[in-house]
Design an enzyme around this catalytic site. Structure first.
Site, PDB file in Angstrom:
ATOM      1  N   LYS A 146     -30.435 -29.230 -66.084  1.00  0.00           N
ATOM      2  CA  LYS A 146     -29.228 -28.397 -66.091  1.00  0.00           C
ATOM      3  C   LYS A 146     -28.418 -28.678 -64.824  1.00  0.00           C
ATOM      4  CE  LYS A 146     -27.867 -23.500 -66.604  1.00  0.00           C
ATOM      5  NZ  LYS A 146     -28.352 -22.115 -66.740  1.00  0.00           N
TER       6      LYS A 146
ATOM      7  N   SER B 205     -26.540 -19.683 -70.736  1.00  0.00           N
ATOM      8  CA  SER B 205     -25.741 -20.732 -70.152  1.00  0.00           C
ATOM      9  C   SER B 205     -26.377 -22.124 -70.181  1.00  0.00           C
ATOM     10  CB  SER B 205     -25.403 -20.377 -68.701  1.00  0.00           C
ATOM     11  OG  SER B 205     -26.582 -20.319 -67.927  1.00  0.00           O
TER      12      SER B 205
ATOM     13  N   SER C 141     -30.510 -17.032 -69.975  1.00  0.00           N
ATOM     14  CA  SER C 141     -29.917 -18.362 -70.154  1.00  0.00           C
ATOM     15  C   SER C 141     -30.861 -19.493 -70.514  1.00  0.00           C
ATOM     16  CB  SER C 141     -29.147 -18.764 -68.903  1.00  0.00           C
ATOM     17  OG  SER C 141     -27.893 -18.154 -68.938  1.00  0.00           O
TER      18      SER C 141
HETATM   19  N1  GLN Z   1     -25.426 -14.706 -70.552  1.00  0.00           N
HETATM   20  C1  GLN Z   1     -25.809 -14.034 -69.358  1.00  0.00           C
HETATM   21  C2  GLN Z   1     -24.639 -13.944 -68.428  1.00  0.00           C
HETATM   22  O1  GLN Z   1     -23.603 -14.309 -68.816  1.00  0.00           O
HETATM   23  C3  GLN Z   1     -26.976 -14.716 -68.738  1.00  0.00           C
HETATM   24  C4  GLN Z   1     -26.635 -15.847 -67.863  1.00  0.00           C
HETATM   25  C5  GLN Z   1     -27.825 -16.509 -67.243  1.00  0.00           C
HETATM   26  O2  GLN Z   1     -28.962 -16.169 -67.545  1.00  0.00           O
HETATM   27  N2  GLN Z   1     -27.547 -17.414 -66.339  1.00  0.00           N
HETATM   28  O3  GLN Z   1     -24.744 -13.505 -67.324  1.00  0.00           O
END
Ligand code: GLN
Length: 489
Positions: free
Chosen positions: A79, A154, A178
């Site tokens: 990532k 994400s 994420s």
């Molecule tokens: N979707 C969640 C957010 O927007 C989680 C993001 C993450 O785990 N980095 O914060």
């Protein structure tokens, strides 16, 4: 045989029996990337030439007996929020578009030591804020099961790349879901380890009290193997913990007789899609058949988790992202008349809307007038969430929930409604708030053939329990053997 269909443990067997070579593996992945990346758009940076060079070098060294190692020559995807020395680390942001990391994250150093080959940096929501990978500055990654759908986020690039066989496995990061939510949307396995188990050094910080790095893989055995490679105390991360070394693959016993599973009823009511609910209910039946004891219970506090997460997450993000000032290593506005204007314009032009929204929200909840009402209150609720989970784990070994209330949604369907996007995290955020380990594994598909994910939550540092439960279920339903992404257009 299509090499890219194989799991990492299968690759290892074939390498051992000399059926395939390291250069063949890398070559197969490069061919696959050339064939499918235009459809999937999972990478921000591909390192295919470098990977091929490295593969040849490793192959030679192995033949000469200079190196050993069961992971030598196995490729991976990373990532794009983990620093990789000499390679761009963009966080999918214009702010870091040209940032070349001068050092590697601890997890990357660990993989390098094993001679694992980095095939490239994977797309994500900008600074890991989002649930669909649509907030990337560079591109929108597509879901390999249906190219009109999001891969989740994400870590959408990581999950899509694994599902599409562009990499055999990948690293993601999880602040509120994420790793698990994109894994569930793409029909792969994703694990968020207990907070502190894996070093965050070199992971670009979003919300430091919630962030964890973890594996996204094709199956549970690979997940346990990748976890083995990345865990460990790191003095460069003061939140990393010292634990006795365990081999997580040893926990995969394919036997869960007597395992006590708690099912929180609040996760099966409001907003959950019927087909997801059905698939989860069938999975619960499967666990019963396999010998688990299942009980419904109430985790009432969970309904406050989302608000708590967004207050704490935004507060920490607003502080962490203060370092992107247009002076050091970041994007700088071309024209400015004063220092203040340099800061202002660089940040206005360098950050996308979602990131700005969170910085503004975070600054607001930390401001002296509102601190008590929001930030302090959220921290208090955080303690209550932890206490509720502790109570749950007095009775149960595992807590079982859906990973997400829906399957992957259509690209563009939530980008205009941030609140609705936030709701996609409803099942995952409480795990981060409490610092617990959670795994998502595929448990079925809906009528359109989109994968459905099941989340297994463990007590702190009980990764072995959830890995074994996931493995036993996986062996029973054989998802990968029965369903494959179709790249529907
Ligand atoms: N979707 C969640 C957010 O927007 C989680 C993001 C993450 O785990 N980095 O914060």
């Amino acid at each position: 045989m299509d090499i890219t269909e194989l799991t990492v443990h299968e690759l290892q067997e074939k390498l051992k029996s000399k059926e395939i070579t390291i250069t063949q593996i890398t070559k197969s992945y490069i061919d696959r990337i050339n064939e499918k990346e235009t459809d999937v758009q999972a990478f921000v940076t591909t390192l295919t030439d470098e990977a091929m060079e490295q593969a040849k070098e490793i192959q030679n060294k192995l033949e000469e007996g200079e190196i050993k190692g069961e992971f030598a020559g196995i490729p991976i995807g990373i990532k794009d929020n983990m620093c990789t020395k000499g390679v761009k680390t963009t966080c999918s942001s214009k702010m870091l578009e040209n940032f070349v990391a001068p050092y590697s994250a601890t997890v990357i150093e660990k993989l390098d030591k094993e001679n694992i080959i980095n095939l490239g940096k994977l797309n994500m929501d900008e600074f890991a804020m989002g649930g669909s990978t649509e907030y990337s500055y560079f591109k929108k990654t597509k879901n390999p099961w249906n190219l009109n759908k999001v891969p989740g986020g994400s870590s959408g690039g990581s999950a899509a790349a694994v599902a599409a066989n562009l990499v055999p496995w990948a690293l993601g990061s999880d602040t509120g879901g994420s790793i698990r939510q994109p894994a569930s949307f793409c029909g792969v396995v994703g694990l968020k380890p207990t907070y502190g188990l894996v070093s965050r050094y070199g992971l670009v910080a979003f919300a430091s009290s919630l962030d964890q790095i973890g594996p996204i893989t094709k199956d549970v055995r690979d997940c346990a193997m990748l976890l083995n490679l990345i865990v460990g105390h790191d003095e460069k991360d003061t939140t990393s913990v010292e634990r006795p070394k365990v081999d997580y693959t040893k926990s995969l016993k394919n036997d869960i007789k007597g395992l006590k599973i708690g099912v929180p009823k609040e996760f099966f009511t409001e907003g959950i899609n019927e087909e997801v609910k059905d698939a989860l209910e069938k999975s619960i039946e499967k666990y019963k058949e396999l010998g688990a004891e299942i009980e419904e219970f109430s985790l009432d506090i969970a309904k406050y988790s989302l608000a708590t997460y967004y207050i704490i997450g935004c507060a920490e993000a607003s502080s962490n992202l203060g370092r992107f000032d247009g002076i050091r290593y970041t994007y700088r506005t071309p024209e400015f008349k004063s220092l203040k204007e340099l800061y202002k314009k660089s940040r206005s032009e360098g950050f996308g809307d979602e990131v700005k929204r969170r910085i503004i929200l975070g600054t607001y909840v930390l401001s002296s007038g509102y601190y008590d009402a929001y930030y302090k209150k959220a921290q208090q609720v955080r303690t209550l969430v932890m206490n509720e989970f502790n109570k749950g784990f007095e009775k149960y070994d595992i807590i079982l929930t859906p990973t997400s209330p829906t399957v992957a949604f259509d690209i563009g369907s939530k980008t205009n409604n941030p609140l609705e996007m936030y709701l996609a995290d409803i099942c995952t955020v409480s795990v981060n708030i409490a610092g617990l380990p959670g795994i998502s594994i595929p448990c079925g598909v809906d009528k359109e053939g989109m994968p459905i994910g099941m989340q297994l939550i463990g007590n702190k540092f009980c990764e072995e329990t959830i890995l074994n439960a996931a493995y036993t279920f996986e062996q029973a339903i054989k998802f990968r053997e029965n369903y494959k992404p179709e790249f529907k257009k």
